[in-house]
Motif scaffolding. Sequence first.
Motif, PDB file in Angstrom:
ATOM      1  N   ARG A  20      10.854  -7.736  -3.359  1.00  0.00           N
ATOM      2  CA  ARG A  20      11.212  -8.941  -2.716  1.00  0.00           C
ATOM      3  C   ARG A  20      10.652  -8.625  -0.817  1.00  0.00           C
ATOM      4  N   ARG A  21      11.009  -7.574  -0.371  1.00  0.00           N
ATOM      5  CA  ARG A  21      10.758  -7.230   0.660  1.00  0.00           C
ATOM      6  C   ARG A  21       9.089  -7.307   0.716  1.00  0.00           C
ATOM      7  N   LEU A  22       8.209  -6.769  -0.083  1.00  0.00           N
ATOM      8  CA  LEU A  22       6.904  -6.939  -0.013  1.00  0.00           C
ATOM      9  C   LEU A  22       6.547  -8.425   0.204  1.00  0.00           C
ATOM     10  N   GLU A  23       7.166  -9.236  -0.653  1.00  0.00           N
ATOM     11  CA  GLU A  23       6.792 -10.641  -0.758  1.00  0.00           C
ATOM     12  C   GLU A  23       6.979 -11.217   0.859  1.00  0.00           C
ATOM     13  N   ASP A  24       7.904 -10.861   1.497  1.00  0.00           N
ATOM     14  CA  ASP A  24       8.557 -11.346   2.860  1.00  0.00           C
ATOM     15  C   ASP A  24       7.599 -10.713   4.002  1.00  0.00           C
ATOM     16  N   THR A  25       7.103  -9.539   3.586  1.00  0.00           N
ATOM     17  CA  THR A  25       6.532  -8.670   4.778  1.00  0.00           C
ATOM     18  C   THR A  25       4.903  -9.171   4.809  1.00  0.00           C
ATOM     19  N   ASP A  26       4.529  -9.171   6.389  1.00  0.00           N
ATOM     20  CA  ASP A  26       3.214  -9.357   6.360  1.00  0.00           C
ATOM     21  C   ASP A  26       2.342  -8.011   6.078  1.00  0.00           C
ATOM     22  N   LEU A  37       6.191   2.547  -3.724  1.00  0.00           N
ATOM     23  CA  LEU A  37       5.878   2.161  -5.174  1.00  0.00           C
ATOM     24  C   LEU A  37       5.134   3.110  -5.930  1.00  0.00           C
ATOM     25  N   VAL A  38       3.950   3.597  -5.031  1.00  0.00           N
ATOM     26  CA  VAL A  38       3.002   4.830  -5.522  1.00  0.00           C
ATOM     27  C   VAL A  38       3.815   6.123  -5.795  1.00  0.00           C
ATOM     28  N   ARG A  39       4.741   6.397  -4.886  1.00  0.00           N
ATOM     29  CA  ARG A  39       5.645   7.780  -4.987  1.00  0.00           C
ATOM     30  C   ARG A  39       6.269   7.523  -6.348  1.00  0.00           C
ATOM     31  N   ARG A  40       6.944   6.262  -6.471  1.00  0.00           N
ATOM     32  CA  ARG A  40       7.767   6.148  -7.652  1.00  0.00           C
ATOM     33  C   ARG A  40       6.945   6.120  -8.939  1.00  0.00           C
ATOM     34  N   PHE A  41       5.966   5.447  -9.260  1.00  0.00           N
ATOM     35  CA  PHE A  41       5.205   5.126 -10.279  1.00  0.00           C
ATOM     36  C   PHE A  41       3.878   6.060 -10.592  1.00  0.00           C
ATOM     37  N   GLU A  42       3.627   6.909  -9.724  1.00  0.00           N
ATOM     38  CA  GLU A  42       2.427   7.976  -9.795  1.00  0.00           C
ATOM     39  C   GLU A  42       2.820   8.710 -11.212  1.00  0.00           C
ATOM     40  N   PRO A  43       3.893   9.305 -11.427  1.00  0.00           N
ATOM     41  CA  PRO A  43       3.976   9.969 -12.518  1.00  0.00           C
ATOM     42  C   PRO A  43       4.154   9.255 -13.897  1.00  0.00           C
ATOM     43  N   VAL A  44       4.207   8.076 -13.821  1.00  0.00           N
ATOM     44  CA  VAL A  44       3.997   7.223 -14.995  1.00  0.00           C
ATOM     45  C   VAL A  44       2.715   6.956 -15.422  1.00  0.00           C
ATOM     46  N   ILE A  45       1.660   6.874 -14.276  1.00  0.00           N
ATOM     47  CA  ILE A  45       0.295   6.720 -14.256  1.00  0.00           C
ATOM     48  C   ILE A  45      -0.260   8.000 -14.913  1.00  0.00           C
ATOM     49  N   ARG A  46       0.038   8.922 -14.473  1.00  0.00           N
ATOM     50  CA  ARG A  46      -0.294  10.400 -14.877  1.00  0.00           C
ATOM     51  C   ARG A  46      -0.110  10.757 -16.382  1.00  0.00           C
ATOM     52  N   PHE A  69      -1.529  -3.962  -6.953  1.00  0.00           N
ATOM     53  CA  PHE A  69      -0.938  -4.709  -5.884  1.00  0.00           C
ATOM     54  C   PHE A  69      -1.934  -5.826  -5.710  1.00  0.00           C
ATOM     55  N   GLY A  70      -2.945  -6.095  -6.414  1.00  0.00           N
ATOM     56  CA  GLY A  70      -3.669  -7.083  -6.130  1.00  0.00           C
ATOM     57  C   GLY A  70      -3.088  -8.387  -6.909  1.00  0.00           C
ATOM     58  N   ALA A  71      -2.303  -7.874  -8.069  1.00  0.00           N
ATOM     59  CA  ALA A  71      -1.922  -8.950  -8.843  1.00  0.00           C
ATOM     60  C   ALA A  71      -0.325  -9.254  -8.627  1.00  0.00           C
ATOM     61  N   LEU A  72       0.410  -8.469  -7.532  1.00  0.00           N
ATOM     62  CA  LEU A  72       1.740  -8.535  -7.556  1.00  0.00           C
ATOM     63  C   LEU A  72       2.189  -9.938  -6.788  1.00  0.00           C
ATOM     64  N   PRO A  82       8.571  -3.860 -14.940  1.00  0.00           N
ATOM     65  CA  PRO A  82       8.058  -2.543 -15.840  1.00  0.00           C
ATOM     66  C   PRO A  82       7.072  -3.235 -16.847  1.00  0.00           C
ATOM     67  N   LEU A  83       7.362  -4.455 -17.393  1.00  0.00           N
ATOM     68  CA  LEU A  83       6.425  -4.982 -18.418  1.00  0.00           C
ATOM     69  C   LEU A  83       5.076  -5.316 -17.654  1.00  0.00           C
ATOM     70  N   PHE A  84       4.998  -5.855 -16.372  1.00  0.00           N
ATOM     71  CA  PHE A  84       3.616  -6.614 -15.727  1.00  0.00           C
ATOM     72  C   PHE A  84       2.998  -4.805 -15.528  1.00  0.00           C
TER      73      PHE A  84
END
Length: 201
Positions: A20-26, A37-46, A69-72, A82-84
């Motif tokens: 939500r913050r990302l939505e409201d932040t320039d 987001l990178v910190r949280r999900f990089e282990p999943v990507i690996r 990030f382009g599709a967010l 999570p599904l996205f």
Amino acid sequence: MPELEVREDLSSLPLQDLLRRLEDTDRARSTPIFMELVRRFEPVIRKGWRQTRGVEYSEFANEVFQRAFGALPTLRVPLTFPLFFKHVVRSVAGDLMREARKAPESLDDVGDVLAAIDAEITVPLVVSSYLEYLNARERTVLELEFLGGYTTDEIASRIRMSAGGVRTLKSRALRKLRDVIDRDRRTLERLSGPSKKVDAL
């Protein structure tokens, strides 16, 4: 004297609040949120990348984050992240494997690899999406097992606890996550209408 900008610790924010913050932040001030987001999900990507064949990790990770990030902005309901994100990881894996294998006969196992990625990242993705609802010890146990791949005995040794204590902590943490996920699923079902069921990850 100029005011110093106070940096907020984003690691304690639930995923939905971050989105939500990302939505409201320039764009200029969104970098710390993206980095969290990178910190949280990089282990999943690996974990997903380890199932692929013939794909460089840096190319895979960069492509996943760029597409995600382009599709967010198209993600209307933060609860569906999570599904996205799983869809993005699968899509990148399929595209990069097809690109790396030019001969049609070498593409036969792409479907098997995508199924293996699903099996490998589903639980870690859910855990990464909801860790903020757990206390520090519960979080550590789940991160070590589902993101780090440690056994119960190895976790017990690392956090100086009995294996039985680790199992109890893990069980309590998973029960908490299940409750939060069930709550979110009910919310999604309410948003999508009474006749639609929301599939689990």
